[in-house]
Scaffold this motif. Structure first.
Motif, PDB file in Angstrom:
ATOM      1  N   MET A 250      20.319  11.033  -0.695  1.00 39.37           N
ATOM      2  CA  MET A 250      20.356  10.032  -1.770  1.00 39.37           C
ATOM      3  C   MET A 250      21.507   9.077  -1.513  1.00 39.37           C
ATOM      4  N   THR A 251      21.224   7.810  -1.297  1.00 37.39           N
ATOM      5  CA  THR A 251      22.260   6.810  -1.143  1.00 37.39           C
ATOM      6  C   THR A 251      22.693   6.332  -2.519  1.00 37.39           C
ATOM      7  N   ALA A 252      23.635   5.412  -2.564  1.00 33.85           N
ATOM      8  CA  ALA A 252      24.175   5.052  -3.861  1.00 33.85           C
ATOM      9  C   ALA A 252      24.632   3.615  -3.903  1.00 33.85           C
ATOM     10  N   GLU A 253      24.904   3.172  -5.126  1.00 34.36           N
ATOM     11  CA  GLU A 253      25.451   1.848  -5.350  1.00 34.36           C
ATOM     12  C   GLU A 253      26.949   1.885  -5.084  1.00 34.36           C
ATOM     13  N   PRO A 254      27.611   0.714  -5.002  1.00 33.91           N
ATOM     14  CA  PRO A 254      29.046   0.691  -4.751  1.00 33.91           C
ATOM     15  C   PRO A 254      29.828   1.459  -5.812  1.00 33.91           C
ATOM     16  N   VAL A 255      31.020   1.889  -5.421  1.00 32.04           N
ATOM     17  CA  VAL A 255      31.880   2.650  -6.324  1.00 32.04           C
ATOM     18  C   VAL A 255      32.272   1.796  -7.521  1.00 32.04           C
ATOM     19  N   THR A 256      32.247   2.414  -8.695  1.00 35.28           N
ATOM     20  CA  THR A 256      32.718   1.745  -9.895  1.00 35.28           C
ATOM     21  C   THR A 256      33.841   2.577 -10.498  1.00 35.28           C
ATOM     22  N   THR A 257      34.645   1.946 -11.293  1.00 33.25           N
ATOM     23  CA  THR A 257      35.751   2.647 -11.931  1.00 33.25           C
ATOM     24  C   THR A 257      35.531   2.656 -13.431  1.00 33.25           C
ATOM     25  N   GLN A 258      35.691   3.832 -14.041  1.00 33.69           N
ATOM     26  CA  GLN A 258      35.568   3.936 -15.491  1.00 33.69           C
ATOM     27  C   GLN A 258      36.899   4.387 -16.067  1.00 33.69           C
ATOM     28  N   HIS A 259      37.220   3.895 -17.237  1.00 37.89           N
ATOM     29  CA  HIS A 259      38.498   4.189 -17.861  1.00 37.89           C
ATOM     30  C   HIS A 259      38.287   4.962 -19.165  1.00 37.89           C
ATOM     31  N   SER A 260      39.360   5.618 -19.605  1.00 39.57           N
ATOM     32  CA  SER A 260      39.288   6.327 -20.864  1.00 39.57           C
ATOM     33  C   SER A 260      38.954   5.349 -21.980  1.00 39.57           C
ATOM     34  N   PRO A 261      38.117   5.766 -22.922  1.00 35.03           N
ATOM     35  CA  PRO A 261      37.801   4.873 -24.023  1.00 35.03           C
ATOM     36  C   PRO A 261      39.034   4.599 -24.872  1.00 35.03           C
ATOM     37  N   THR A 262      39.150   3.391 -25.362  1.00 32.47           N
ATOM     38  CA  THR A 262      40.240   3.029 -26.257  1.00 32.47           C
ATOM     39  C   THR A 262      39.711   3.069 -27.682  1.00 32.47           C
ATOM     40  N   PRO A 263      40.607   3.046 -28.683  1.00 34.61           N
ATOM     41  CA  PRO A 263      40.123   3.047 -30.066  1.00 34.61           C
ATOM     42  C   PRO A 263      39.104   1.961 -30.350  1.00 34.61           C
ATOM     43  N   ALA A 264      39.230   0.818 -29.675  1.00 31.51           N
ATOM     44  CA  ALA A 264      38.283  -0.270 -29.922  1.00 31.51           C
ATOM     45  C   ALA A 264      36.901   0.046 -29.375  1.00 31.51           C
ATOM     46  N   ASP A 265      36.835   0.972 -28.394  1.00 30.46           N
ATOM     47  CA  ASP A 265      35.551   1.311 -27.782  1.00 30.46           C
ATOM     48  C   ASP A 265      34.769   2.353 -28.569  1.00 30.46           C
ATOM     49  N   VAL A 266      35.434   3.060 -29.456  1.00 24.80           N
ATOM     50  CA  VAL A 266      34.841   4.226 -30.116  1.00 24.80           C
ATOM     51  C   VAL A 266      34.538   3.895 -31.574  1.00 24.80           C
ATOM     52  N   PRO A 267      33.347   4.220 -32.055  1.00 23.55           N
ATOM     53  CA  PRO A 267      33.011   3.947 -33.454  1.00 23.55           C
ATOM     54  C   PRO A 267      34.024   4.563 -34.414  1.00 23.55           C
TER      55      PRO A 267
ATOM     56  N   LEU B 140      29.158  11.186  -8.708  1.00 23.21           N
ATOM     57  CA  LEU B 140      27.855  10.758  -9.209  1.00 23.21           C
ATOM     58  C   LEU B 140      27.188   9.921  -8.137  1.00 23.21           C
ATOM     59  N   ASP B 141      26.009  10.373  -7.693  1.00 22.42           N
ATOM     60  CA  ASP B 141      25.220   9.643  -6.708  1.00 22.42           C
ATOM     61  C   ASP B 141      24.079   8.934  -7.435  1.00 22.42           C
ATOM     62  N   VAL B 142      23.811   7.694  -7.048  1.00 25.61           N
ATOM     63  CA  VAL B 142      22.735   6.919  -7.646  1.00 25.61           C
ATOM     64  C   VAL B 142      21.795   6.452  -6.533  1.00 25.61           C
ATOM     65  N   ALA B 143      20.533   6.841  -6.626  1.00 25.64           N
ATOM     66  CA  ALA B 143      19.533   6.457  -5.627  1.00 25.64           C
ATOM     67  C   ALA B 143      19.081   5.020  -5.855  1.00 25.64           C
ATOM     68  N   PRO B 144      18.478   4.408  -4.859  1.00 23.49           N
ATOM     69  CA  PRO B 144      17.984   3.031  -5.031  1.00 23.49           C
ATOM     70  C   PRO B 144      17.034   2.870  -6.207  1.00 23.49           C
ATOM     71  N   ASP B 145      16.284   3.941  -6.560  1.00 28.68           N
ATOM     72  CA  ASP B 145      15.365   3.836  -7.692  1.00 28.68           C
ATOM     73  C   ASP B 145      16.043   4.143  -9.026  1.00 28.68           C
ATOM     74  N   GLY B 146      17.382   4.323  -9.005  1.00 23.15           N
ATOM     75  CA  GLY B 146      18.127   4.577 -10.227  1.00 23.15           C
ATOM     76  C   GLY B 146      18.298   6.039 -10.583  1.00 23.15           C
TER      77      GLY B 146
END
Length: 302
Positions: free
Chosen positions: A1-18, A160-166
């Motif tokens: 399974m190939t994948a899309e480019p690396v992405t970076t995710q950050h901890s949610p901030t108070p503004a991100d959380v309901p 996390l690996d992401v295939a071309p078909d998602g």
């Protein structure tokens, strides 16, 4: 399974959380409560310190090397290159986490053996995967979702690996031995937790949940479905309500098992003749407090 480019995710901030969110839960804390409610209290409410063990440090080191390995060009992701990362990654970890330095005295030959044992686990990795053929979409990524409108569930995914078909493949590295029944159940619980978050945030049920047991060079694949994740979501919510009830009643009872052999808090546990400290009267913890998984017994989580 190939994948899309690396992405970076950050901890949610108070503004991100309901605004309705009032608590958070990670797979390790949830598993603590399932294993032993008193252990959950010691770690999450009393927040008692735990000295890292050599096994836990080895797991942290191997995870760090495997994360950095994918920074190299694909052709350079060789066993030799991975071995060359061991010592500098250990130096970095000791600098960032000074408590790790206490594991070995200066000149202790056990330190060199520790690094060799980590390199041996990396050989187990190359026996089950060829990283030259992989391009992970995310590594050591914090993912989170809100369930039941009030509970933020979150955790760090090794890869996390992401295939071309998602299609998604969640990969977790285990540096302990091949799964025994009790440990395998905990490991799959952790991966289902991640699968639920991904399903709720991305609308995709992961095609594969993969456990890589490096010590024994074994692979365990599991394919969840939406109905199963829906049932699992109900389980997680029910578990959190049980935690809330135990907190309100200040009633966290020990649940003896063979996992007690690795517990750092036997001296405070009634099962071993100890007495827990007085229940804290501090304010409720910040629901956005870092929920990164705490190291667990060899073979259970690392």
């Amino acid at each position: 399974m190939t994948a899309e480019p690396v992405t970076t995710q950050h901890s949610p901030t108070p503004a991100d959380v309901p605004a309705t969110v009032r608590a958070s839960l990670s797979p390790s804390r949830a598993a603590d409560f399932k294993t032993c409610p008193l252990l959950y209290r010691f770690r999450s409410i009393d927040r008692l310190p735990e000295r890292p063990t050599v096994e836990q440090a080895r797991g942290t080191l191997v995870h760090a090397v495997l994360e950095r390995l994918f920074d190299l060009p694909a052709a350079g992701r060789t066993p030799t290159a991975a071995g060359d990362l061991v010592a500098p990654q250990w130096d970095r970890l000791v600098t960032e986490q000074p408590e790790l330095a206490a594991l070995f005295a200066d000149g202790d030959p056990a330190a060199a053996e520790f690094l060799r044992s980590a390199a041996g686990l990396l050989e187990g990795y190359f026996a089950v995967e060829d990283p030259r053929r992989l391009e992970p979409a995310e590594r050591e990524s914090l993912i989170s979702a809100v369930v039941d409108e009030e509970l933020l569930i979150r955790g760090y995914v090794d890869r996390l690996d992401v295939a071309p078909d998602g299609a998604l493949r969640v990969v977790d590295y285990k540096t302990g031995g091949a799964p025994r029944e009790a440990f395998e159940a905990r490991a799959l619980f952790q991966l289902k937790f991640y699968a639920l978050v991904l399903w709720r945030t991305r609308g995709v049920v992961p095609r594969v949940l993969r456990l890589l047991y490096l010590k024994d060079s074994e692979v365990c694949d599991y394919a969840p479905d939406a109905d199963e994740l829906l049932r699992f979501e109900r389980t997680v919510v029910a578990l959190w309500r049980a935690i809330e009830q135990a907190t309100a009643q200040q009633d966290f009872r020990p649940r003896p098992s063979r996992l007690c052999d690795w517990c750092s808090h036997q001296a405070l546990c009634p099962t071993f003749g100890g007495t827990p400290p007085p229940f804290p009267t501090q304010a409720a913890p910040d629901p956005l407090r870092d929920a990164r998984s705490r190291p667990t017994p060899p073979g259970a989580d690392e």
